[in-house]
Design a protein around this motif. Structure first.
Motif, short mmCIF file in Angstrom:
data_model
loop_
_atom_site.label_atom_id
_atom_site.label_comp_id
_atom_site.label_asym_id
_atom_site.label_seq_id
_atom_site.Cartn_x
_atom_site.Cartn_y
_atom_site.Cartn_z
N MET A 1 9.01 -9.27 1.29
CA MET A 1 7.92 -10.24 1.23
C MET A 1 6.98 -9.92 0.08
SD MET A 1 6.82 -10.45 5.27
CE MET A 1 5.30 -11.35 4.85
N HIS A 2 6.33 -10.96 -0.44
CA HIS A 2 5.22 -10.77 -1.38
C HIS A 2 3.95 -11.19 -0.65
CE1 HIS A 2 2.85 -10.40 -4.96
NE2 HIS A 2 2.47 -11.68 -4.90
N VAL A 3 2.98 -10.30 -0.59
CA VAL A 3 1.75 -10.53 0.16
C VAL A 3 0.56 -10.46 -0.79
CG1 VAL A 3 0.31 -9.81 2.09
CG2 VAL A 3 2.79 -9.48 2.20
N VAL A 4 -0.31 -11.45 -0.70
CA VAL A 4 -1.55 -11.45 -1.48
C VAL A 4 -2.71 -11.12 -0.54
CG1 VAL A 4 -3.13 -12.81 -2.90
CG2 VAL A 4 -0.64 -13.16 -3.10
N ILE A 5 -3.53 -10.16 -0.94
CA ILE A 5 -4.67 -9.73 -0.15
C ILE A 5 -5.94 -10.01 -0.93
CG2 ILE A 5 -5.84 -7.75 0.92
CD1 ILE A 5 -3.07 -6.40 1.10
N MET A 6 -6.88 -10.71 -0.31
CA MET A 6 -8.18 -10.90 -0.94
C MET A 6 -9.18 -9.93 -0.32
SD MET A 6 -10.82 -14.11 -1.13
CE MET A 6 -11.73 -13.58 0.30
N GLY A 7 -9.71 -9.04 -1.15
CA GLY A 7 -10.66 -8.05 -0.67
C GLY A 7 -10.07 -6.65 -0.74
N GLY A 12 -8.76 -3.92 3.22
CA GLY A 12 -7.81 -4.45 2.25
C GLY A 12 -6.96 -3.36 1.61
N SER A 13 -7.58 -2.26 1.23
CA SER A 13 -6.82 -1.18 0.59
C SER A 13 -5.86 -0.53 1.57
CB SER A 13 -7.77 -0.14 -0.02
OG SER A 13 -8.64 0.40 0.97
N THR A 14 -6.29 -0.35 2.82
CA THR A 14 -5.41 0.24 3.84
C THR A 14 -4.23 -0.68 4.11
OG1 THR A 14 -7.26 1.39 4.88
CG2 THR A 14 -5.28 1.09 6.21
N LEU A 15 -4.52 -1.99 4.22
CA LEU A 15 -3.45 -2.96 4.44
C LEU A 15 -2.46 -2.97 3.29
CD1 LEU A 15 -2.29 -5.28 6.14
CD2 LEU A 15 -3.93 -6.81 5.02
N ALA A 16 -2.98 -2.89 2.06
CA ALA A 16 -2.11 -2.89 0.87
C ALA A 16 -1.16 -1.71 0.90
CB ALA A 16 -2.96 -2.86 -0.40
N HIS A 17 -1.68 -0.52 1.21
CA HIS A 17 -0.82 0.67 1.26
C HIS A 17 0.20 0.57 2.39
CE1 HIS A 17 -2.50 3.04 -1.95
NE2 HIS A 17 -3.72 2.91 -1.49
N ALA A 68 2.90 -14.39 2.43
CA ALA A 68 1.76 -14.21 3.33
C ALA A 68 0.49 -13.99 2.52
CB ALA A 68 2.00 -13.03 4.27
N PHE A 69 -0.65 -14.33 3.15
CA PHE A 69 -1.95 -14.17 2.51
C PHE A 69 -2.94 -13.64 3.54
CE2 PHE A 69 -6.21 -15.76 1.46
CZ PHE A 69 -6.35 -15.33 0.15
N ALA A 70 -3.68 -12.61 3.18
CA ALA A 70 -4.69 -12.02 4.07
C ALA A 70 -6.03 -12.04 3.37
CB ALA A 70 -4.31 -10.60 4.45
N ALA A 71 -7.02 -12.66 4.00
CA ALA A 71 -8.38 -12.71 3.45
C ALA A 71 -9.25 -11.73 4.24
CB ALA A 71 -8.93 -14.13 3.56
N VAL A 72 -9.58 -10.60 3.61
CA VAL A 72 -10.29 -9.54 4.32
C VAL A 72 -11.51 -9.06 3.54
CG1 VAL A 72 -8.31 -8.75 5.66
CG2 VAL A 72 -8.69 -7.81 3.38
N SER A 73 -12.15 -9.97 2.80
CA SER A 73 -13.37 -9.60 2.10
C SER A 73 -14.51 -9.52 3.11
CB SER A 73 -13.69 -10.63 1.01
OG SER A 73 -14.26 -11.79 1.58
#
Length: 221
Positions: A1-7, A12-17, A68-73
């Motif tokens: 998957m390719h996931v875009v995270i806002m924030g 956000g950083s924990t989710l990215a890792h 997928a997209f996660a908005a976590v700002s």
């Protein structure tokens, strides 16, 4: 998957890792370029400086191929605007937004955007630990119709089957926690002392289910 995270805050950083460690490609958007330092030197994904509700910024992050997209700002408005843009303009199927205002979260879930209402989530779990006899909601579906609640059971249900509890309450037992481990019960499973019982309910029956579980079963002593 390719996931875009806002924030690119702590969430956000924990989710990215976490996503990267599972083999997914990740792009992180933040208006503050210094925030990307939280990702560390080993982060192999994309970082884009800008607003997550800016279409060009989203395109740079690969929104057009995102799964997928996660908005976590830290801003409710920014999160929900960017989540709706990802869903409605770019057609991303899996979208979730972090929302601090519980009332807004309920509205957006009815629009089909799953939300994590941060304050409510934290408060509910604190309540679960400090008032264990309370009825605490663990999960609510995106349509805000069905939830999973921890239901304290009367001691006379110990030794009775899960089937008996389901028939008496009209609700389904989703899972048990026994000796600290989650367990999927069968209809013949028996409630044991110390079990935590979690039931699938709708809002119109939660009070009745709680009442049934908290009183002795018919024929109990």
């Amino acid at each position: 998957m390719h996931v875009v995270i806002m924030g690119c805050g702590r969430v956000g950083s924990t989710l990215a890792h976490s996503l990267e460690s599972r083999g997914h490609s990740v792009a992180v958007i933040d208006q503050d370029a210094d925030a990307f330092r939280r990702l560390g030197p080993d982060f192999a994904g994309i970082t884009v400086t800008g607003a997550g509700f800016d279409g060009e910024v989203l395109r740079q992050a690969g929104i057009e191929r995102a799964d997928a997209f996660a908005a976590v700002s830290s801003g409710d408005n920014s999160n929900i605007i960017s989540a709706r843009l990802a869903r409605e303009t770019f057609g991303v199927s899996r979208v979730a937004a972090r929302i601090y205002d519980q009332r807004r979260a309920q509205v957006y879930e009815r629009l089909g955007i799953p939300t994590v209402a941060t304050v409510r989530w934290t408060a509910d779990r604190m309540l679960r630990h400090i008032v264990p006899e309370g009825n605490v909601e663990i999960f609510r579906d995106p349509t805000s119709t069905v939830s999973i609640v921890e239901v304290p059971v009367h001691k006379d249900w110990i030794g009775r089957s899960v089937r008996a509890l389901e028939e008496a309450s009209g609700a389904r037992v989703a899972y048990l926690i026994r000796f600290g481990i989650g367990t999927l019960p069968t209809a013949s499973s028996v409630v044991q002392e110390g079990d935590q019982v979690f039931m699938l309910v709708s809002d119109d029956i939660v009070a009745m289910v709680t009442s049934v579980a908290a009183t002795p079963p018919e024929g109990g002593h």
